[in-house]
Design an enzyme around this catalytic site. Sequence first.
Site, PDB file in Angstrom:
ATOM      1  NE  ARG A 108      43.793  40.375  33.535  1.00 28.52           N
ATOM      2  CZ  ARG A 108      42.602  40.653  34.048  1.00 28.52           C
ATOM      3  NH1 ARG A 108      41.880  41.616  33.536  1.00 28.52           N
ATOM      4  NH2 ARG A 108      42.131  39.969  35.054  1.00 28.52           N
ATOM      5  CE1 TYR A 124      51.718  41.714  35.652  1.00 28.62           C
ATOM      6  CE2 TYR A 124      49.720  42.057  34.385  1.00 28.62           C
ATOM      7  CZ  TYR A 124      50.440  41.324  35.298  1.00 28.62           C
ATOM      8  OH  TYR A 124      49.894  40.195  35.831  1.00 28.62           O
ATOM      9  CE  LYS A 178      43.705  36.521  31.387  1.00 23.04           C
ATOM     10  NZ  LYS A 178      43.007  35.297  31.756  1.00 23.04           N
ATOM     11  CG  HIS A 191      38.842  33.445  31.842  1.00 27.01           C
ATOM     12  ND1 HIS A 191      38.570  34.316  32.870  1.00 27.01           N
ATOM     13  CD2 HIS A 191      40.170  33.175  31.940  1.00 27.01           C
ATOM     14  CE1 HIS A 191      39.677  34.562  33.557  1.00 27.01           C
ATOM     15  NE2 HIS A 191      40.655  33.883  33.005  1.00 27.01           N
ATOM     16  CB  SER A 249      40.908  36.459  39.589  1.00 27.01           C
ATOM     17  OG  SER A 249      40.170  37.545  40.053  1.00 27.01           O
ATOM     18  CB  CYS A 259      37.766  30.816  42.236  1.00 27.43           C
ATOM     19  SG  CYS A 259      36.584  32.098  42.688  1.00 27.43           S
ATOM     20  CG  ASP A 286      43.974  32.050  31.845  1.00 28.10           C
ATOM     21  OD1 ASP A 286      43.120  32.161  32.735  1.00 28.10           O
ATOM     22  OD2 ASP A 286      44.430  33.024  31.228  1.00 28.10           O
ATOM     23  NE  ARG A 292      49.746  37.328  37.276  1.00 24.56           N
ATOM     24  CZ  ARG A 292      48.552  36.922  36.842  1.00 24.56           C
ATOM     25  NH1 ARG A 292      48.433  35.821  36.136  1.00 24.56           N
ATOM     26  NH2 ARG A 292      47.462  37.609  37.139  1.00 24.56           N
TER      27      ARG A 292
HETATM   28  C1  OXD Z   1      43.491  36.561  34.944  1.00 25.00           C
HETATM   29  C2  OXD Z   1      44.756  35.913  34.569  1.00 25.00           C
HETATM   30  O1  OXD Z   1      43.530  37.678  35.455  1.00 25.00           O
HETATM   31  O2  OXD Z   1      44.701  34.767  34.080  1.00 25.00           O
HETATM   32  O3  OXD Z   1      42.442  35.959  34.720  1.00 25.00           O
HETATM   33  O4  OXD Z   1      45.825  36.516  34.734  1.00 25.00           O
HETATM   34 MN    MN Z   2      42.731  34.166  33.542  1.00 28.59          MN
END
Ligand code: OXD
Ligand code: MN
Length: 590
Positions: free
Chosen positions: A69, A199, A208, A228, A250, A252, A279, A373
Amino acid sequence: MTENKTVLAWLEEMKAMCQPDNVVWIDGSEEQLEALRAEAVETGEMIKLNQEKLPGCYYHRTAENDVARVEDRTFICTPTEEEAGPINNWMAPDEMYAKLKKLYTGSMKGRTMYVIPYSMGPIGSPFSKIGIELSDSIYVVLNMAIMTRIGQKVLDQLGNDENAEFIKCLHAKKDVNPDDRYIVQFPQDNTIWSINSAYGGNVLLGKKCFALRIASYLGKNQGWMAEHMLILGLENPQGEVKYICAAFPSACGKTNLAMLIPPEYLKNKGYKVWTVGDDISWLNIGPDGRLYAINPEAGFFGVAPGTSVKTNFNALESTKKNTIFTNVALNNADNTVWWEGLDKNPPKNCTNWLGEKVDGTTYEGNLAHPNSRFTAPAINCPCISSEFENPQGVPVEAIVFGGRRAKCAPLVYQSRDWQHGTFVGATMASETTAAAAGAVGVVRRDPMAMKPFVGYNMATYWGHWLEMGKKLGDKAPKIFHVNWFRKDDEGHFMWPGFGDNMRVLLWILNRCAGKVDAVESEIGYLPKPEDIDLTGLEDENVDIKGLLTIDKQVWLEDVANIEEYFAQFGDKLPKEMTDELAKLKANLSK
Ligand code: OXD
Ligand code: MN
């Protein structure tokens, strides 16, 4: 496939601008998807993997400059800059539309525009929302088919009402030029425009862009919340399931927590964990006045490296069929996939994520990109909740915020009430790790883990949290903060994490049920050490008392950092947040 005049007029306008050679409506049939897979394999856009070992699985590689991202190229184009707030990139909508129209004009010449109707949330749920993504990428179509519910049934649900709400999403790969890459939300127009990327997070616009940025804005105006957060159900030996939502920045371990496997001792007692989402949560007040969560997604777009039988068996199992892998490494010996952390045996005959043939056993760099991913259907997950498709969602008992804090936050604490809990979320932070670029150990504030995803002014968003708390009253979920990453003076992690985090979740649910007391502290309620069940812990020397201590000096430094952070929001900052900060400071200064 639809006679909805608003949809058709918008499509005509986008077609006229992008000028595709063809337009193909995605009906959601397996037949059509299979034909697209075959086409993508033929053109080299995807590679078909070993169908015996990985049935229905495919591989895709993105451009080297297009692997994550792009927050610096992501814009929230509200009518005024103030509405977007100080931590979002902003440009006036007219200016942005004009700029992007130039880029989109003729961008799909020689290409096909796919029309992907999709639903975020189970089709027909009162909490679900519809989007239509126009994209010139088969990869996007096939990923959207996993991550969302797509096709004719979505258009049927939308119907012919010209005023029916749907989110207009436009994606063009163009030439994947990073200098002209834009991911733009126009919240007041229910519109998302993405260009020059191929991507995941930048182009799967349901995720998102819609389910967090646009949805958080809709939620503010319509009285619900887009967060989130993972959603998990914890089943006790009596078979009762209680649901928890949790937000983490992220790195964690969010996906690991969503799919947690209880430690042997608790498993033997009959405890189980069920995954509703990994997510995103959409939270609505139900008919009984409680907060209910749905997972708007239908799949997992998970980070592959680090996923193994040991760290996340359930995630790994989810990727064994009908999955698309992006930017991992290929094992050419048997046409399967590999990534760092999967096991200790990198393939000798390997193609790395850059497409280079290498000897994986001696190669020095990353074979898989660190942000590679898997896109896997949620129904593949061995611990998927029976409530995953429940249109009403699941009642939320507790909301958990977390961060990576070496010294500051204790293992767990409970906020005094919703207002204080909102403050705890608003002041969430994480320390950078060696895995990320930049200095190690720097505190990054990431309120509610929404820093890159809030679709309007973050301070107004906190105000919306406070409003929701007022509506929920005494039916509001309890709010907690956890920290799995506390370190001792030698720099060692003090808590084992992973499955053992279940022990903390049990304390949280005991608190929600009023089954255990707590100790009132400067920062909120702390567990009595004996109330966290440590039976059967591998490391018998876990310093639970140490994990629950508060170093006032460290906290006062954090308070100073929060004061600075809050200052940028000026008079938009809700007074309740200033009050909570003052209370914390006073408590710590006593
Ligand atoms: C993020 C994802 O970056 O879920 O939070 O990919
Ligand atoms: Mn996420």
